[in-house]
Design an enzyme around this catalytic site. Structure first.
Site, PDB file in Angstrom:
ATOM      1  CD  GLU A 120      -2.927  -1.338   0.247  1.00  0.00           C
ATOM      2  OE1 GLU A 120      -2.946  -0.493  -0.666  1.00  0.00           O
ATOM      3  OE2 GLU A 120      -3.704  -2.300   0.297  1.00  0.00           O
ATOM      4  CG  HIS A 215      -9.149  -3.617   2.200  1.00  0.00           C
ATOM      5  ND1 HIS A 215      -8.388  -3.737   1.070  1.00  0.00           N
ATOM      6  CD2 HIS A 215      -8.253  -3.692   3.219  1.00  0.00           C
ATOM      7  CE1 HIS A 215      -7.115  -3.897   1.382  1.00  0.00           C
ATOM      8  NE2 HIS A 215      -7.015  -3.871   2.691  1.00  0.00           N
TER       9      HIS A 215
HETATM   10  P1  13P Z   1       1.120  -5.512   3.037  1.00  0.00           P
HETATM   11  O1  13P Z   1       1.546  -6.803   3.726  1.00  0.00           O
HETATM   12  O2  13P Z   1       1.668  -5.390   1.668  1.00  0.00           O
HETATM   13  O3  13P Z   1       1.413  -4.325   3.921  1.00  0.00           O
HETATM   14  O4  13P Z   1      -0.451  -5.596   2.828  1.00  0.00           O
HETATM   15  C1  13P Z   1      -1.327  -5.723   3.888  1.00  0.00           C
HETATM   16  C2  13P Z   1      -2.642  -5.098   3.604  1.00  0.00           C
HETATM   17  O5  13P Z   1      -3.391  -4.870   4.531  1.00  0.00           O
HETATM   18  C3  13P Z   1      -2.987  -4.752   2.208  1.00  0.00           C
HETATM   19  O6  13P Z   1      -4.107  -3.930   2.153  1.00  0.00           O
HETATM   20 ZN    ZN Z   2      -5.373  -4.099   3.881  1.00  0.00          ZN
END
Ligand code: 13P
Ligand code: ZN
Length: 269
Positions: A120, A215
């Protein structure tokens, strides 16, 4: 760069680790869920010169306001519960180049463990750039999979900013005091994309935090504690709403008049 020998950086890393533990214990960070970035330029008195020795990566777009700036960022695929126990293994410092379109991972001399910043990163950097542009003081960007908030976005009725904010403000007076601009809502978009970054930044222009449908949440603050607290306050409100609903109670919420007085009180803080 040796984080251990920089007192201010070490302190920020410990704070990040403590909050990672809160996120894990709240059940908001399953597997690798969630990510944190902290602007740490103020801790770096003598920027490194020999950057060629460090791994460098191009970004998909330029962040001119972040040129030469440093950020402590969690790694992609890293677990919050591991970050809590072993922060140096799960977060690193990145430094953007002079154009803001590439970065070095400078707390890692060579690629020994394939550490990569969070997927992100576009949203994190986009938000840090927005903070610089508006000249506000936030240093932390935090993303978490807050179950209560995600549950709410399973209902079409609550995928609407007015309904969502009326609900969170109505459950507890502190929510209006500390989250007066409310939550922005973004209908489902693929995570990790420039599109979700752009929409999140737009929404943060007039909200305190942003909820991604099905999400999780993105919040900003001046410290990891402030940022966590803002998410915690909103989650508390939503929890109260669900508790009432599961007990068969239709929550009354605070009246428009009371909310207006609370908004007024909040503006004096
Ligand atoms: P990352 O492990 O890449 O930080 O991703 C976790 C997440 O919550 C993606 O939205
Ligand atoms: Zn996430």
């Amino acid at each position: 760069m040796d984080i251990e020998s920089n007192k201010e950086l070490k302190q920020l890393l410990l704070e990040m680790a403590e909050v990672a533990d809160f996120l894990w214990k709240r059940g908001w960070a399953e597997r690798n869920a969630g990510n944190i970035s902290i602007s740490v330029d103020h801790c770096i008195k003598k920027p490194l010169q020999n950057l060629e020795a460090y791994p460098s990566f191009e970004l998909d777009r330029a962040y001119p306001k972040l040129a030469t700036k440093h950020f402590l960022v969690t790694g992609t695929g890293k677990r919050m519960r591991d970050l809590a126990r072993n922060p140096l293994e799960n977060a690193r410092i990145i430094r953007l180049n002079n154009k803001g379109d590439a970065y070095w991972i400078i707390s890692q001399q060579e690629i020994i463990d394939n550490f990569q910043p969070t997927s992100e990163l576009p949203t994190h950097l986009g938000i840090h750039q927005m903070i610089k542009e508006r000249g506000s003081q936030e240093k932390v960007v935090m993303h978490a999979h807050v179950s209560e908030l995600i549950a709410l976005t399973q209902s079409a009725e609550h995928c609407d900013e007015d309904t969502l904010n009326k609900l969170i403000w109505g459950m507890h007076p502190e929510t209006m005091i500390f989250i007066p601009k409310g939550i922005g809502f973004i209908p489902f978009v693929m995570p990790g994309t420039e599109e979700i970054a752009r929409k999140t930044i737009q929404s943060l222009a007039d909200h305190d935090m942003v909820l991604w449908e099905k999400h999780g949440i993105f919040a900003i603050g001046s410290s990891v504690y402030d940022t966590f607290d803002a998410i915690d306050i909103v989650s508390k409100s939503v929890k109260i709403w669900f508790m009432c609903r599961s007990a068969g109670i239709q929550p009354q919420g605070l009246s428009e008049e009371k909310l207006a007085s609370l908004r007024d009180l909040s503006s004096r803080f």
